[in-house]
Each structure stands twice: as C-alpha cells, then as structure tokens.
Design a protein around this motif. Structure first.
Motif, PDB file in Angstrom:
ATOM      1  N   PRO A 162       0.804  -1.238   0.000  1.00 42.14           N
ATOM      2  CA  PRO A 162       0.000   0.000   0.000  1.00 42.14           C
ATOM      3  C   PRO A 162       0.832   1.281   0.000  1.00 42.14           C
ATOM      4  O   PRO A 162       0.550   2.209  -0.754  1.00 42.14           O
ATOM      5  CB  PRO A 162      -0.833  -0.132   1.276  1.00 42.14           C
ATOM      6  N   TYR A 163       1.892   1.341   0.870  1.00 41.86           N
ATOM      7  CA  TYR A 163       2.701   2.555   0.923  1.00 41.86           C
ATOM      8  C   TYR A 163       3.472   2.742  -0.385  1.00 41.86           C
ATOM      9  O   TYR A 163       3.497   3.828  -0.968  1.00 41.86           O
ATOM     10  CB  TYR A 163       3.674   2.506   2.103  1.00 41.86           C
ATOM     11  N   GLY A 164       4.098   1.661  -0.866  1.00 42.01           N
ATOM     12  CA  GLY A 164       4.857   1.752  -2.108  1.00 42.01           C
ATOM     13  C   GLY A 164       3.984   2.107  -3.290  1.00 42.01           C
ATOM     14  O   GLY A 164       4.388   2.881  -4.164  1.00 42.01           O
ATOM     15  N   ALA A 165       2.770   1.538  -3.343  1.00 48.38           N
ATOM     16  CA  ALA A 165       1.853   1.848  -4.444  1.00 48.38           C
ATOM     17  C   ALA A 165       1.461   3.313  -4.438  1.00 48.38           C
ATOM     18  O   ALA A 165       1.363   3.953  -5.494  1.00 48.38           O
ATOM     19  CB  ALA A 165       0.612   0.963  -4.355  1.00 48.38           C
ATOM     20  N   ALA A 166       1.252   3.868  -3.241  1.00 45.79           N
ATOM     21  CA  ALA A 166       0.890   5.290  -3.152  1.00 45.79           C
ATOM     22  C   ALA A 166       2.028   6.177  -3.641  1.00 45.79           C
ATOM     23  O   ALA A 166       1.805   7.170  -4.347  1.00 45.79           O
ATOM     24  CB  ALA A 166       0.528   5.636  -1.714  1.00 45.79           C
ATOM     25  N   GLU A 167       3.258   5.818  -3.279  1.00 41.11           N
ATOM     26  CA  GLU A 167       4.410   6.584  -3.734  1.00 41.11           C
ATOM     27  C   GLU A 167       4.567   6.493  -5.255  1.00 41.11           C
ATOM     28  O   GLU A 167       4.805   7.502  -5.932  1.00 41.11           O
ATOM     29  CB  GLU A 167       5.675   6.076  -3.044  1.00 41.11           C
ATOM     30  N   LEU A 168       4.430   5.281  -5.780  1.00 42.49           N
ATOM     31  CA  LEU A 168       4.573   5.087  -7.220  1.00 42.49           C
ATOM     32  C   LEU A 168       3.444   5.773  -7.989  1.00 42.49           C
ATOM     33  O   LEU A 168       3.646   6.249  -9.113  1.00 42.49           O
ATOM     34  CB  LEU A 168       4.604   3.601  -7.553  1.00 42.49           C
ATOM     35  N   ALA A 169       2.245   5.799  -7.416  1.00 43.07           N
ATOM     36  CA  ALA A 169       1.119   6.472  -8.070  1.00 43.07           C
ATOM     37  C   ALA A 169       1.390   7.959  -8.248  1.00 43.07           C
ATOM     38  O   ALA A 169       0.914   8.577  -9.204  1.00 43.07           O
ATOM     39  CB  ALA A 169      -0.163   6.243  -7.278  1.00 43.07           C
ATOM     40  N   ARG A 170       2.161   8.534  -7.319  1.00 37.28           N
ATOM     41  CA  ARG A 170       2.495   9.953  -7.445  1.00 37.28           C
ATOM     42  C   ARG A 170       3.582  10.180  -8.502  1.00 37.28           C
ATOM     43  O   ARG A 170       3.530  11.159  -9.257  1.00 37.28           O
ATOM     44  CB  ARG A 170       2.941  10.502  -6.088  1.00 37.28           C
ATOM     45  N   SER A 171       4.569   9.288  -8.549  1.00 34.07           N
ATOM     46  CA  SER A 171       5.684   9.488  -9.481  1.00 34.07           C
ATOM     47  C   SER A 171       5.397   8.953 -10.879  1.00 34.07           C
ATOM     48  O   SER A 171       5.852   9.516 -11.878  1.00 34.07           O
ATOM     49  CB  SER A 171       6.954   8.831  -8.927  1.00 34.07           C
ATOM     50  N   LEU A 172       4.661   7.853 -10.964  1.00 34.70           N
ATOM     51  CA  LEU A 172       4.315   7.243 -12.254  1.00 34.70           C
ATOM     52  C   LEU A 172       2.830   6.880 -12.251  1.00 34.70           C
ATOM     53  O   LEU A 172       2.453   5.715 -12.065  1.00 34.70           O
ATOM     54  CB  LEU A 172       5.177   5.998 -12.516  1.00 34.70           C
ATOM     55  N   PRO A 173       1.970   7.864 -12.434  1.00 34.96           N
ATOM     56  CA  PRO A 173       0.529   7.587 -12.376  1.00 34.96           C
ATOM     57  C   PRO A 173       0.086   6.635 -13.483  1.00 34.96           C
ATOM     58  O   PRO A 173       0.663   6.595 -14.561  1.00 34.96           O
ATOM     59  CB  PRO A 173      -0.100   8.973 -12.546  1.00 34.96           C
ATOM     60  N   ALA A 174      -0.930   5.860 -13.173  1.00 29.19           N
ATOM     61  CA  ALA A 174      -1.437   4.852 -14.103  1.00 29.19           C
ATOM     62  C   ALA A 174      -2.595   5.398 -14.926  1.00 29.19           C
ATOM     63  O   ALA A 174      -3.195   6.428 -14.610  1.00 29.19           O
ATOM     64  CB  ALA A 174      -1.881   3.615 -13.328  1.00 29.19           C
ATOM     65  N   ALA A 175      -2.900   4.695 -15.996  1.00 27.13           N
ATOM     66  CA  ALA A 175      -4.093   4.947 -16.806  1.00 27.13           C
ATOM     67  C   ALA A 175      -4.792   3.615 -17.032  1.00 27.13           C
ATOM     68  O   ALA A 175      -4.183   2.543 -16.899  1.00 27.13           O
ATOM     69  CB  ALA A 175      -3.718   5.589 -18.140  1.00 27.13           C
TER      70      ALA A 175
END
Length: 290
Positions: free
Chosen positions: A97-110
């Motif tokens: 969960p924490y890593g996904a939140a960080e990655l969502a900010r740096s590399l957002p998904a579509a």
C-alpha cells in the motif's frame, strides 16, 4: 473478495483477419484488469479473479466517477516519456500500500478500457455484439475522461496495419481483431491478435526458382492462403534443398498473389515470423524436414 467472471482471451495468429465485420484495436502492454464499480466502491480484479485494487489507488479514485453497476474489461498501463512502461507496471503490481501510493504519485497509471461486461442501466451485456458493447462503453466514459479511456478502434484494415507498424516504438504489443457481431465470450479465446515477437510453424507447399537453389519457399497460412516467403538465407536454403531434391517436382501452381511456383510433396516445415502486412510477409527463421 473475488469476482467470478473470467476475461475473454485472444489467440495469436500470423496475420490479421480481413473482411467485412472485423474491428481492430491496438494491444496495450500492461496488467489485464477488470474494473468494477459497485455500491461499496471500486474493485479491480486480475485475470484469475484475484482482487488487485491495492496497487492501483489512482485508478480506483478515478473510477469512483463511474455509475454504480459498471464492469469494464481493460488494461492498467503506465506511460513514461511517451511510451508504455511494462517495468513500472510490474513494480506497481508488486508494491504494498505505501509503495503503491508513492509510485502512483511518481508514475501515475491509466486504464485502457476495451470492453464492457455490465452496464449501470442495461445490466449484463455479454450477449450483445462487440460494436453494441463498444458504443455503450464510449458513452459511459465520455463524461469521465483520463485516466479512464477507451482504446482506439477501427474497422479499417489499412489503419490497423499502420497501427501495427507505427505504434511499436511506443510499446504497443500488437493488434487485436474482434468480430463486430460476436458476444463477449468469458474465459474463451474469443479474439485474434498479431504480435511483433511471435513465430509460427507453417507447412511448405512449394518453392520459387530451381529445386537445387530455391529463391523462396511457398507456405500455407492458417487461413488457407498460399504465399511465398521472403528470400531464403543460405542456411535455410541448404536445408530446403536436401528435401526438395529428393521429393521431386509435383506440378505448377499459382500463389494467392498470382506468382507461379513449383509445388512439392508434404514433409517440409518452416519456423517463421509473420506480421499483418499488406502482403503477409513471411520471414523464415528455420527450415525443418519432418
């Protein structure tokens, strides 16, 4: 929580089907995902039915704008510098969960949506044809916009060929072909696709040039067409000659592009790369005597 629907699958073929009633979509590289908006919120599921919502918090937030009851089929993707980034997708899929939140900010998904299984008003739409389902999908996503978008689609074969060539550098895996009137066949190989990296085993039915030095072999494609390969390299030619000289001639035929060739007996096969080109170009990787 799991979902019982299993997504439809695609069968890899050497060349794109062509004719009335076929539609084509670019095949995006990412994580195949069913996206469900229900009264409890948004849930994302992998192909086996496992809940994969946690790695994709940005998609879950965006999909909250969907009306309750929508169930979409598509691919979670990440764009980086104008190209699809499968490495970033794998990192998101494996993140906590924490890593996904960080990655969502740096590399957002579509979310690249390519089908609709359930509609908020019409309910289950599996039995409707592809074109009808796509119209409902487009209307559903029209007011929402990125990062939830429908993949491009066309019924023009030439446009699909352009996509196959032009979108490769952006990381698009290939092209999908879907029959306009077909229902959504959950869990089945309902669609056809061509990919850049695939090879196929094709039977040889003849050759051009002389048996002692053939210029090209003529192969039978899965759709029944007889087409010459691209010119043979020396290793492939030497292996073919061993068979052709012993088999002897079996008459003259015409390939589907009109070129004449010498027919030969069964017993020779090629491993070849093909693509959905206008002329069904076949590049021989290896020749094998059966």
């Amino acid at each position: 929580m799991e979902i019982t629907v299993r997504p439809a699958r695609a069968r890899t073929v050497p060349v794109l089907p062509h004719g009335p009633g076929w539609w084509y979509e670019p095949e995006f590289t990412g994580q195949r995902t069913l996206l469900h908006r229900d009264r409890d919120g948004v849930h994302l599921y992998g192909p086996t039915g496992r809940n994969v919502t946690a790695p994709w918090p940005d998609l879950a937030r965006a999909a909250a704008a969907l009306p309750v009851g929508a169930l979409l089929d598509g691919v979670a993707v990440i764009w980086h510098d104008g190209c699809l980034d499968p490495g970033a997708v794998h990192a998101r899929a494996a993140a906590g969960p924490y890593g996904a939140a960080e990655l969502a900010r740096s590399l957002p998904a579509a979310y690249a949506a390519f089908d609709l299984l359930r509609h908020p008003r019409h309910g289950d739409v599996h039995d409707r044809g592809y074109v009808a389902r796509r119209a409902l999908l487009l209307a559903l996503l029209e007011e929402i916009g990125p990062p939830l978008q429908a993949v491009p689609a066309t019924d023009d074969h030439e446009t699909a060929l352009v996509w196959y060539d032009a979108l490769r550098e952006q990381g698009v895996d290939g092209v999908l072909a879907k029959a306009a009137a077909d229902p959504y066949r959950a869990g089945e190989e309902a669609w056809q696709r061509v990919r850049h990296r695939e090879t196929f085993e094709l039977p040889v039915v003849g050759y051009t040039g002389a048996a002692a030095r053939p210029k090209a072999l003529v192969v039978r494609l899965p759709d029944g067409r007889h087409v010459p390969t691209e010119p043979l390299g020396d290793p492939q030619r030497d292996q073919a000659v061993r068979f052709l000289m012993s088999a002897g001639p079996a008459g003259r035929e015409d390939a589907d592009d009109g070129r004449p060739y010498a027919a030969t007996a069964e017993g020779l096969e090629v491993t070849a790369r093909t693509g959905p080109s206008r002329h069904a170009a076949v590049h021989v990787v290896a020749v094998r005597i059966l």
